[in-house]
Design a protein around this motif. Structure first.
Motif, PDB file in Angstrom:
ATOM      1  N   LYS A 260       0.829  -1.190   0.000  1.00 35.16           N
ATOM      2  CA  LYS A 260       0.000   0.000   0.000  1.00 35.16           C
ATOM      3  C   LYS A 260       0.871   1.251   0.000  1.00 35.16           C
ATOM      4  O   LYS A 260       1.779   1.388   0.798  1.00 35.16           O
ATOM      5  N   GLU A 261       0.569   2.109  -0.921  1.00 37.94           N
ATOM      6  CA  GLU A 261       1.295   3.373  -0.949  1.00 37.94           C
ATOM      7  C   GLU A 261       0.609   4.344   0.012  1.00 37.94           C
ATOM      8  O   GLU A 261      -0.587   4.550  -0.046  1.00 37.94           O
ATOM      9  N   ALA A 262       1.396   4.901   0.896  1.00 44.25           N
ATOM     10  CA  ALA A 262       0.840   5.863   1.840  1.00 44.25           C
ATOM     11  C   ALA A 262       0.417   7.115   1.075  1.00 44.25           C
ATOM     12  O   ALA A 262       1.172   7.639   0.271  1.00 44.25           O
ATOM     13  N   SER A 263      -0.784   7.551   1.309  1.00 47.96           N
ATOM     14  CA  SER A 263      -1.284   8.714   0.587  1.00 47.96           C
ATOM     15  C   SER A 263      -1.164   9.958   1.463  1.00 47.96           C
ATOM     16  O   SER A 263      -1.553   9.959   2.611  1.00 47.96           O
ATOM     17  N   GLN A 264      -0.616  10.993   0.891  1.00 52.55           N
ATOM     18  CA  GLN A 264      -0.398  12.232   1.639  1.00 52.55           C
ATOM     19  C   GLN A 264      -1.569  13.179   1.525  1.00 52.55           C
ATOM     20  O   GLN A 264      -1.995  13.773   2.490  1.00 52.55           O
ATOM     21  N   GLY A 265      -2.072  13.283   0.319  1.00 51.62           N
ATOM     22  CA  GLY A 265      -3.094  14.291   0.055  1.00 51.62           C
ATOM     23  C   GLY A 265      -4.503  13.749   0.232  1.00 51.62           C
ATOM     24  O   GLY A 265      -4.730  12.759   0.917  1.00 51.62           O
ATOM     25  N   THR A 266      -5.432  14.444  -0.368  1.00 49.43           N
ATOM     26  CA  THR A 266      -6.828  14.026  -0.319  1.00 49.43           C
ATOM     27  C   THR A 266      -6.994  12.795  -1.195  1.00 49.43           C
ATOM     28  O   THR A 266      -6.415  12.712  -2.262  1.00 49.43           O
ATOM     29  N   ILE A 267      -7.802  11.868  -0.718  1.00 50.05           N
ATOM     30  CA  ILE A 267      -8.098  10.706  -1.541  1.00 50.05           C
ATOM     31  C   ILE A 267      -9.349  11.015  -2.349  1.00 50.05           C
ATOM     32  O   ILE A 267     -10.376  11.401  -1.797  1.00 50.05           O
ATOM     33  N   ILE A 268      -9.227  10.872  -3.651  1.00 47.82           N
ATOM     34  CA  ILE A 268     -10.360  11.185  -4.509  1.00 47.82           C
ATOM     35  C   ILE A 268     -11.010   9.877  -4.938  1.00 47.82           C
ATOM     36  O   ILE A 268     -10.351   8.998  -5.481  1.00 47.82           O
ATOM     37  N   PRO A 269     -12.293   9.713  -4.654  1.00 49.23           N
ATOM     38  CA  PRO A 269     -12.931   8.452  -5.010  1.00 49.23           C
ATOM     39  C   PRO A 269     -12.919   8.238  -6.523  1.00 49.23           C
ATOM     40  O   PRO A 269     -13.125   9.183  -7.286  1.00 49.23           O
ATOM     41  N   GLU A 270     -12.645   7.028  -6.920  1.00 49.02           N
ATOM     42  CA  GLU A 270     -12.604   6.727  -8.349  1.00 49.02           C
ATOM     43  C   GLU A 270     -14.019   6.557  -8.867  1.00 49.02           C
ATOM     44  O   GLU A 270     -14.809   5.801  -8.307  1.00 49.02           O
ATOM     45  N   SER A 271     -14.333   7.282  -9.888  1.00 51.92           N
ATOM     46  CA  SER A 271     -15.636   7.108 -10.524  1.00 51.92           C
ATOM     47  C   SER A 271     -15.390   6.932 -12.010  1.00 51.92           C
ATOM     48  O   SER A 271     -15.243   7.876 -12.761  1.00 51.92           O
ATOM     49  N   PRO A 272     -15.228   5.673 -12.395  1.00 51.64           N
ATOM     50  CA  PRO A 272     -14.760   5.401 -13.749  1.00 51.64           C
ATOM     51  C   PRO A 272     -15.815   5.677 -14.808  1.00 51.64           C
ATOM     52  O   PRO A 272     -16.656   4.842 -15.100  1.00 51.64           O
ATOM     53  N   VAL A 273     -15.741   6.871 -15.339  1.00 49.83           N
ATOM     54  CA  VAL A 273     -16.625   7.283 -16.428  1.00 49.83           C
ATOM     55  C   VAL A 273     -15.745   7.951 -17.465  1.00 49.83           C
ATOM     56  O   VAL A 273     -14.638   8.388 -17.141  1.00 49.83           O
ATOM     57  N   ARG A 274     -16.211   8.008 -18.700  1.00 47.31           N
ATOM     58  CA  ARG A 274     -15.349   8.580 -19.747  1.00 47.31           C
ATOM     59  C   ARG A 274     -15.031  10.038 -19.462  1.00 47.31           C
ATOM     60  O   ARG A 274     -13.928  10.486 -19.656  1.00 47.31           O
ATOM     61  N   LYS A 275     -16.052  10.759 -19.049  1.00 46.19           N
ATOM     62  CA  LYS A 275     -15.802  12.160 -18.720  1.00 46.19           C
ATOM     63  C   LYS A 275     -15.973  12.331 -17.227  1.00 46.19           C
ATOM     64  O   LYS A 275     -17.061  12.125 -16.696  1.00 46.19           O
ATOM     65  N   SER A 276     -14.903  12.674 -16.545  1.00 52.72           N
ATOM     66  CA  SER A 276     -14.968  12.739 -15.089  1.00 52.72           C
ATOM     67  C   SER A 276     -15.811  13.928 -14.657  1.00 52.72           C
ATOM     68  O   SER A 276     -15.951  14.910 -15.397  1.00 52.72           O
ATOM     69  N   PRO A 277     -16.366  13.855 -13.430  1.00 51.34           N
ATOM     70  CA  PRO A 277     -17.146  14.985 -12.908  1.00 51.34           C
ATOM     71  C   PRO A 277     -16.330  16.271 -12.896  1.00 51.34           C
ATOM     72  O   PRO A 277     -16.885  17.351 -13.065  1.00 51.34           O
ATOM     73  N   TYR A 278     -15.004  16.135 -12.723  1.00 53.51           N
ATOM     74  CA  TYR A 278     -14.143  17.322 -12.689  1.00 53.51           C
ATOM     75  C   TYR A 278     -14.061  17.955 -14.075  1.00 53.51           C
ATOM     76  O   TYR A 278     -14.088  19.173 -14.224  1.00 53.51           O
ATOM     77  N   GLU A 279     -13.993  17.100 -15.111  1.00 54.96           N
ATOM     78  CA  GLU A 279     -14.012  17.648 -16.471  1.00 54.96           C
ATOM     79  C   GLU A 279     -15.350  18.295 -16.778  1.00 54.96           C
ATOM     80  O   GLU A 279     -15.424  19.312 -17.464  1.00 54.96           O
ATOM     81  N   ARG A 280     -16.405  17.684 -16.277  1.00 56.55           N
ATOM     82  CA  ARG A 280     -17.735  18.235 -16.523  1.00 56.55           C
ATOM     83  C   ARG A 280     -17.906  19.598 -15.876  1.00 56.55           C
ATOM     84  O   ARG A 280     -18.542  20.492 -16.435  1.00 56.55           O
ATOM     85  N   GLU A 281     -17.338  19.782 -14.679  1.00 58.40           N
ATOM     86  CA  GLU A 281     -17.469  21.113 -14.060  1.00 58.40           C
ATOM     87  C   GLU A 281     -16.634  22.128 -14.839  1.00 58.40           C
ATOM     88  O   GLU A 281     -17.021  23.280 -14.983  1.00 58.40           O
ATOM     89  N   TRP A 282     -15.482  21.682 -15.355  1.00 53.38           N
ATOM     90  CA  TRP A 282     -14.661  22.570 -16.176  1.00 53.38           C
ATOM     91  C   TRP A 282     -15.380  22.969 -17.463  1.00 53.38           C
ATOM     92  O   TRP A 282     -15.332  24.131 -17.871  1.00 53.38           O
ATOM     93  N   GLU A 283     -16.025  22.012 -18.092  1.00 54.02           N
ATOM     94  CA  GLU A 283     -16.808  22.311 -19.313  1.00 54.02           C
ATOM     95  C   GLU A 283     -17.874  23.349 -19.025  1.00 54.02           C
ATOM     96  O   GLU A 283     -18.104  24.274 -19.804  1.00 54.02           O
TER      97      GLU A 283
END
Lengths: 324, 332
Positions: A260-283
């Protein structure tokens, strides 16, 4: 359009990628930690600015991304708006409601377009929940339980664990749920909150919020930074004619690594879709900048979300119901 | 041979208890009394015992212990009747609908020197026993916060008639978890804030179908609890008892009835969960039988019953006052 990114951590990287995927150039970056800025610059092909002020003042930067620890949002927003730069600001908009209100006022009198990253509105699963509600599939909604969180993040200089800076899980994490509740059910009537701030046991935080919407919907929102591992999101909506249940652990993909790699930052839940919610907010944001189409989230939403979270924190200190 | 009688089949749990009594060796379901003659008669046929219409005749039988499964508001009268007839008593939860009644019931049983227990089967669920062991062993460190649910389906009938039930879902589904937490942590509740309402059954009945409780236990442990009838008719099962317990060393999650199969049957056209875990009611009844043999109170005592009634009554008071209220622990 050239993008400058302040704060080269987990979210900064994510937003750089979104901007690039949409054809924007990430030209400048800055991070308080010199090393972080340099490696980020190399990764995205940007140049490191000498200070965050220089980045904002740079005439070649058209759009500023603020992905710093929360207390730095306000000064960066203030300067960027004064310079007429468009801003993508991570949530929470600012650390306090008062700062948010100032930013809303300043943005109203500026040509700058300021977007706040309440990304949950763009998550496919949350869109689906909203749609099922709107379709009347469970009748009239009476109660909703929302749950979000996992292991406590630390962040640069462990800033998340300084609740004065981050606002703890209530402001930093549950703000997503508060915003979404407003988005779907309208304004909040009152809240009652308990959290671990009283014990002063960072990095652990665990927050339980009773929330009553003005339309009568009752809710319980739970946020945790007290888990050993992982990131969990659960939603249960109860109506007069049925129930909706969502759990992010029931997903289409799961990977287990031996080391297991120790994570330093925020863990972002994986939501495997072609266009991520983050891209959608940018659009959505770019649609606003380029075609003047109103985005799903506006600056006032950013203010209200902080207001709700702040009321919760106040409630936890006073052990009282706080009216909004 | 231990002889058991059942008073009233108003509460559905009576059917399970009757079945458990019949399945225990050395235990006999001697008689059933019910103020609803037809219901009592039917039950007596189903469980192969006799129905006694007259209460004095029933209490005059050589019965060692009585299970009381009437409407909540009738518990007191029946407990008093059984106690003066020197019967050991297992009373359905909640013990009473008011704190005064619950205390008076405990005092009556003490005066008459009979055992009084409350039907809290959750204490007999193996996962909950295990959770108690984990907490007791210090595996979780210091307990900081707990989130619980006791959701259910609207049971219908007298449950929503406040004169008989004392309240809605909050009255029905607060006490189990309160009792379990007190038992697991060996700590009491200090204050409660409750917001409740009829959120899902407007027009069906008037009283609350959900209560959202925020509580604090001794040593500043923060607790939230959902007591509800929020499960729709289409839900695959009756409901749940869940707890997320956060300690300094880790987090423990309990989904007490999550020993189930997913069953998809065209005959019912809805998903169903088939429970394969052990029936906690059986262990509850077994403990009641032992308490009679050993002349002691059952595992959940009358005092435990009073404590859970106190939390529930103050929850309603809090909802009315719209603020948190201190839970006064009465001397019993």
């Amino acid at each position: 359009m050239n993008v400058g990114i302040i704060g080269c951590g987990t979210m900064g990287k994510l937003h750089a990628k979104c901007a690039q995927n949409l054809g924007l150039k990430v030209s400048k970056c800055f991070d308080e930690i010199g090393k972080a800025g340099k490696s980020f610059a190399k990764e995205v092909g940007a140049k490191v600015s000498s200070s965050w002020e220089d980045l904002i003042d740079d005439p070649k930067v058209d759009l500023v991304v603020i992905a710093t620890p929360t207390p730095y949002h306000y000064p960066a927003l203030d300067r960027a708006i004064a310079k007429g730069k468009h801003v993508f600001c991570e949530k929470p908009l600012c650390r306090t409601t008062e700062e948010c209100a100032k930013i809303v006022r300043k943005a109203e009198n500026s040509s700058a377009k300021v977007f706040v990253g309440h990304v949950v509105r763009y998550f496919h699963e949350f869109e689906a929940i909203r749609e099922q509600i709107t379709l009347g599939k469970i009748g009239e909604v009476g109660f909703i339980k929302m749950y979000r969180g996992g292991a406590s993040p630390s962040g640069v200089k462990k800033w998340f664990q300084d609740f004065e800076k981050s606002g703890g899980v209530t402001l930093d994490c549950m703000i997503h749920d508060f915003d979404w509740l407003r988005y779907v059910f309208g304004e909040v009537d009152y809240v009652f909150c308990q959290n671990l701030t009283k014990l002063n046991r960072p990095p652990l935080d665990y927050s339980q919020v009773t929330i009553r919407m003005k339309n009568g919907v009752l809710g319980l929102v739970i946020g945790t930074w007290a888990h050993a591992v992982g990131f969990r999101v659960k939603v249960e909506v109860c109506g007069s004619g049925g129930l909706i249940y969502y759990d992010n652990m029931e997903g289409p993909i799961d990977i287990q690594l031996r080391k297991k790699e120790a994570s330093q930052g925020t863990i972002i839940p994986e939501s495997p879709v072609r266009k991520s919610p983050y891209e959608r907010e940018w659009e959505d944001f770019l649609g606003w900048i380029e075609k003047d189409e109103q985005p799903r989230v506006n600056l006032y939403d950013g203010l209200k979300a902080v207001e709700i979270a702040s009321a919760c924190i106040k409630s936890s200190v006073l052990k009282q119901v706080i009216k909004l | 041979m231990i002889r058991i009688g059942i008073m009233s089949f108003a509460h559905l749990h009576a059917y399970s208890y009757a079945h458990c009594v019949n399945s225990l060796p050395g235990v006999e379901l001697t008689a059933i009394w019910d103020d609803d003659k037809n219901r009592g008669k039917e039950a007596s046929e189903k469980y192969n015992t006799r129905f006694v219409e007259n209460l004095d005749d029933f209490l005059g039988l050589p019965i060692d212990g009585v299970i009381i499964t009437s409407e909540n508001a009738n518990h007191k009268r029946m407990v008093e009747e059984c106690a003066s007839a020197k019967k050991w008593i297992l009373c359905e939860k909640p013990l009473a609908t008011t704190i005064e009644d619950s205390i008076s019931m405990v005092n009556t049983c003490r005066r008459e020197k009979v055992g009084l227990g409350i039907a809290f089967p959750c204490r007999f669920i193996p996962a909950i026993e295990r959770a108690r062991d984990y907490i007791g062993s210090g595996k979780l460190g210091t307990i900081l916060a707990i989130s619980c649910t006791n959701n259910g389906t609207y049971p219908g009938g007298w449950f929503s008639e406040v004169s008989l039930s004392g309240g809605g879902a909050t009255m029905d589904h607060t006490v189990h978890v309160v009792d379990v937490l007190r038992w697991m942590l060996n700590k009491e509740f200090e204050w409660v804030y409750c917001d409740l309402g009829n959120q899902m059954h407007k027009g069906v009945f008037d009283t609350d179908d959900i209560g959202v409780l925020q509580l604090e236990m001794e040593d500043e442990i923060q607790v939230s609890h959902i007591a509800s009838w929020s499960r729709p008719k289409s839900f695959p099962t009756w409901g749940d008892v869940t707890m997320e317990i956060v300690g300094t060393k880790g987090v423990l999650y309990v989904d007490a009835f999550n020993q189930k199969l997913n069953v998809y049957s065209d005959a019912v056209m809805k998903a169903e969960w088939a429970f394969w875990g052990e029936n906690p009611d059986l262990a509850l009844i077994e403990d009641f039988v032992h308490s009679i043999e050993e002349k002691r109170d059952p595992l959940s005592t009358g005092v435990d019953g009073v404590r859970s009634v106190e939390v529930t009554v103050y929850a309603y008071e809090s909802a009315k006052a719209q603020k948190k209220v201190k839970i006064k622990r009465n001397k019993v």
